[in-house]
Design a protein around this motif. Structure first.
Motif, short mmCIF file in Angstrom:
data_model
loop_
_atom_site.label_atom_id
_atom_site.label_comp_id
_atom_site.label_asym_id
_atom_site.label_seq_id
_atom_site.Cartn_x
_atom_site.Cartn_y
_atom_site.Cartn_z
N GLY A 78 0.79 -1.23 0.00
CA GLY A 78 0.00 0.00 0.00
C GLY A 78 0.82 1.28 0.00
O GLY A 78 0.55 2.22 -0.75
N ARG A 79 1.84 1.33 0.82
CA ARG A 79 2.58 2.58 0.97
C ARG A 79 3.34 2.97 -0.30
O ARG A 79 3.61 4.15 -0.50
CB ARG A 79 3.48 2.53 2.20
CG ARG A 79 4.66 1.63 2.11
CD ARG A 79 5.24 1.35 3.48
NE ARG A 79 4.32 0.50 4.28
CZ ARG A 79 4.56 0.09 5.51
NH1 ARG A 79 5.65 0.48 6.13
NH2 ARG A 79 3.71 -0.69 6.14
N ALA A 80 3.64 2.00 -1.14
CA ALA A 80 4.30 2.32 -2.41
C ALA A 80 3.29 3.03 -3.32
O ALA A 80 3.63 3.99 -4.02
CB ALA A 80 4.82 1.05 -3.08
N LEU A 105 -10.64 8.99 1.68
CA LEU A 105 -11.48 8.32 2.68
C LEU A 105 -10.87 6.94 2.91
O LEU A 105 -10.65 6.18 1.96
CB LEU A 105 -12.90 8.15 2.16
CG LEU A 105 -13.88 9.31 2.36
CD1 LEU A 105 -15.21 8.95 1.70
CD2 LEU A 105 -14.07 9.63 3.83
N THR A 106 -10.61 6.62 4.17
CA THR A 106 -10.01 5.33 4.51
C THR A 106 -11.13 4.39 4.95
O THR A 106 -11.84 4.68 5.93
CB THR A 106 -8.98 5.53 5.63
OG1 THR A 106 -8.03 6.50 5.20
CG2 THR A 106 -8.25 4.24 5.94
N VAL A 107 -11.30 3.29 4.22
CA VAL A 107 -12.38 2.33 4.55
C VAL A 107 -11.74 0.96 4.82
O VAL A 107 -10.99 0.49 4.00
CB VAL A 107 -13.41 2.23 3.41
CG1 VAL A 107 -14.02 3.58 3.11
CG2 VAL A 107 -12.85 1.63 2.14
N ILE A 140 -9.99 6.65 -2.46
CA ILE A 140 -10.33 5.76 -1.34
C ILE A 140 -9.06 4.99 -0.96
O ILE A 140 -8.40 4.43 -1.83
CB ILE A 140 -11.43 4.74 -1.73
CG1 ILE A 140 -12.65 5.44 -2.35
CG2 ILE A 140 -11.80 3.88 -0.55
CD1 ILE A 140 -13.58 6.12 -1.41
N ASP A 141 -8.73 4.99 0.33
CA ASP A 141 -7.72 4.06 0.84
C ASP A 141 -8.50 2.77 1.10
O ASP A 141 -9.25 2.67 2.06
CB ASP A 141 -7.09 4.64 2.11
CG ASP A 141 -6.05 3.70 2.72
OD1 ASP A 141 -6.11 2.49 2.44
OD2 ASP A 141 -5.19 4.18 3.47
N ALA A 142 -8.34 1.82 0.18
CA ALA A 142 -9.28 0.70 0.07
C ALA A 142 -8.87 -0.56 0.84
O ALA A 142 -9.53 -1.60 0.71
CB ALA A 142 -9.47 0.35 -1.41
N CYS A 143 -7.82 -0.48 1.66
CA CYS A 143 -7.28 -1.68 2.35
C CYS A 143 -8.33 -2.68 2.81
O CYS A 143 -8.18 -3.86 2.60
CB CYS A 143 -6.52 -1.27 3.60
SG CYS A 143 -5.08 -0.31 3.29
N ARG A 144 -9.37 -2.17 3.48
CA ARG A 144 -10.36 -3.08 4.10
C ARG A 144 -11.75 -2.81 3.52
O ARG A 144 -12.74 -2.74 4.24
CB ARG A 144 -10.30 -2.92 5.62
CG ARG A 144 -8.90 -3.24 6.18
CD ARG A 144 -8.77 -3.06 7.67
NE ARG A 144 -7.42 -3.40 8.13
CZ ARG A 144 -6.39 -2.54 8.14
NH1 ARG A 144 -6.56 -1.30 7.73
NH2 ARG A 144 -5.20 -2.94 8.55
#
Ligand code: F0G
Length: 459
Positions: free
Chosen positions: A101-103, A182-184, A215-219
């Motif tokens: 993700g951070r890349a 937006l982090t979800v 969107i920060d879509a991690c979860r």
């Protein structure tokens, strides 16, 4: 049927031993690690709840995907398959794979931000904040007020404060806000979901000011499940349909597939802006790799594509959210103060409420994480003033975080209910002797992201 247990929707094909240690051994290990769980050897940990990132178990189908991976340097079939899956679920045309993700964050912020810019987010994750600040921009957290109050119940505590966003854009000027994120789910705010209504509202504000929404879509899959369970009008929709609708309100996303991609490594950056994607590709080639593999092996791309499909299965999501809620319910019943309601990937213990005798500048969260390890070999992390605070180099004074939490993150498809029962028992024992737990002081640190390497001693 309704009252029966929600069971793990899988059986186990391959196992890995975990190691019991004695309290004396753990005391030695913790001291050697400077009371920082990040510095423990994983072999000395019994139940590892440090993170849900890259720690999940892959399915038989994903291992089969590994064998199908196409390792061509350019134009790999595995890339095209991944890009198709991403286009279908997320709706974005341009897909850049990254090693995690951070890349994706670094490439996105380097391409979109300049010094003096402002990036609003419901709550930045630590690496996201660090990557925004690294390009000289200001990372601003705009959670709703309920998001900062652990004991208050709210179905969508991850929501962004839309009024505060409007005020921030007015104050900074829209041309100084290159994107809104937006982090979800909202990881740093307790793994709490964002509602579709909030996504729609934030998106409308962004469109009005011609600011792209990412969107920060991690979860994302866990967030979609909460929308289905809690938001009117979504009970009959599939997680995939909800995801498609959610991302239709955005211009792009960053993804750490180490979470809801169900893989041990991988991520991507995606969007619909062709010129921007071209610029990002140049950075990708510079530091990650050719755009059709971006720092990953073909087999990783293939496993990620399969993982993104599997994570949206209803029986998986039902079990996933139910097992996190199970841990939360049992800890609550034992009197342990946690962030309510339970989030998607983790339970967050409110260390400030549990250890009121330890002032924030003596890091109650870090002290609680240390005690959990000593008591039962459980590894958790502090999400509080160690992670988000800082020490003034001249005065030695601590800037503190707004909450002092300890996160018990649950790896995906790894631990069974009896492992979780054990965690509840250990936490209950720690809770019983909470008054004897002492604070810690930092003896060595290296900002930024000091929590990874800082060393402590009992105060
Ligand atoms: N955004 C969020 C919301 C995250 O939780 C993480 C990682 C990242 C971005 C960065 O992704 O690790 O693949 O580079 N969170 C992990 C955690 C490390 O433990 O919560 P990455």
């Amino acid at each position: 049927m309704g009252s029966r247990s929600i069971i793990e929707p899988f059986r186990i094909k391959s196992v890995e031993p975990i190691r019991m240690t004695t309290r004396e051994q753990r005391e030695r290990c913790l001291e050697q690690a400077g009371y920082n769980p990040f510095l423990l050897h994983a072999d000395d940990v019994l139940i590892d709840l440090l993170t849900d990132s890259g720690t999940g178990a892959m399915s038989a189908e994903q291992w089969a995907s590994i064998m199908r991976g196409d390792e061509s340097y350019a134009g790999s079939r595995s890339y095209y398959r991944l890009a198709e899956v991403i286009k279908d679920i997320f709706g974005f045309q341009y897909v850049l794979p990254t090693h995690q993700g951070r890349a994706a964050e670094r490439i996105l912020f380097s391409s979109m931000c300049k010094p003096g810019d402002v990036v609003p987010n419901n709550t930045h994750f630590d690496t996201t904040r660090a990557n925004v600040e690294h390009v000289g921009a200001r990372a601003v957290d705009l959670p709703i007020a309920e998001g900062r109050l652990p004991a208050i119940l709210h179905p969508f505590k991850g929501n962004m404060d839309a009024g505060a966003l409007i005020a921030l854009i007015a104050e900074a000027g829209a041309d100084r806000v290159p994107l809104v994120m937006l982090t979800v789910t909202n990881n740093s705010g307790g793994g709490q979901p964002v509602s579709m209504a909030n996504v729609r509202e934030v998106s409308a504000i962004c469109r009005r000011h011609r600011i792209p929404l990412y969107i920060d879509a991690c979860r994302f899959a866990e967030n979609c499940w909460f929308i289905r369970e809690r938001e009117e009008g979504y009970a009959g929709k599939s997680p995939r349909e909800i995801a498609q609708e959610l991302f239709s309100h955005a211009d792009g996303c960053t993804m750490s597939a180490k979470k809801d991609g169900l893989v041990n490594i991988g991520g991507f950056l995606a969007g619909n802006d062709e010129a921007l994607a071209r610029q990002e590709s140049r950075l990708l080639i510079l530091t990650e790799g050719f755009p059709t593999y971006g720092g990953l092996a073909g087999r990783d791309l293939e496993a990620m594509a399969t993982g993104l499909e599997e994570v949206l299965h209803e029986d998986y999501l039902q079990y996933r959210i139910a097992s996190t809620a199970y841990l939360g319910r049992h800890l609550s019943e034992a009197g342990v103060p946690i962030v309510l309601p339970p989030g998607g990937h983790a339970i967050y213990v409110d260390a400030a409420a549990m250890l009121p005798h330890i002032p924030a500048r003596m890091f109650p969260g870090q002290a609680l994480a240390a005690e959990l390890y000593l008591e039962g070999g459980i590894r958790a992390i502090e999400i509080g003033s160690v992670m988000f605070g800082s020490t003034n180099a001249e005065t030695g004074e601590e800037t503190l975080a707004s909450m002092e939490l300890v996160r018990l993150a649950i790896p995906r498809r790894v631990y069974t209910q009896s492992h979780i029962d054990y965690v509840c028992e250990v936490m209950t024992d720690v809770f019983a002797k909470r008054e004897q737990i002492a604070g810690l002081r930092i003896v060595w640190q290296a900002p930024p992201l000091r929590h990874f390497t800082a060393r402590f001693q009992p105060a």
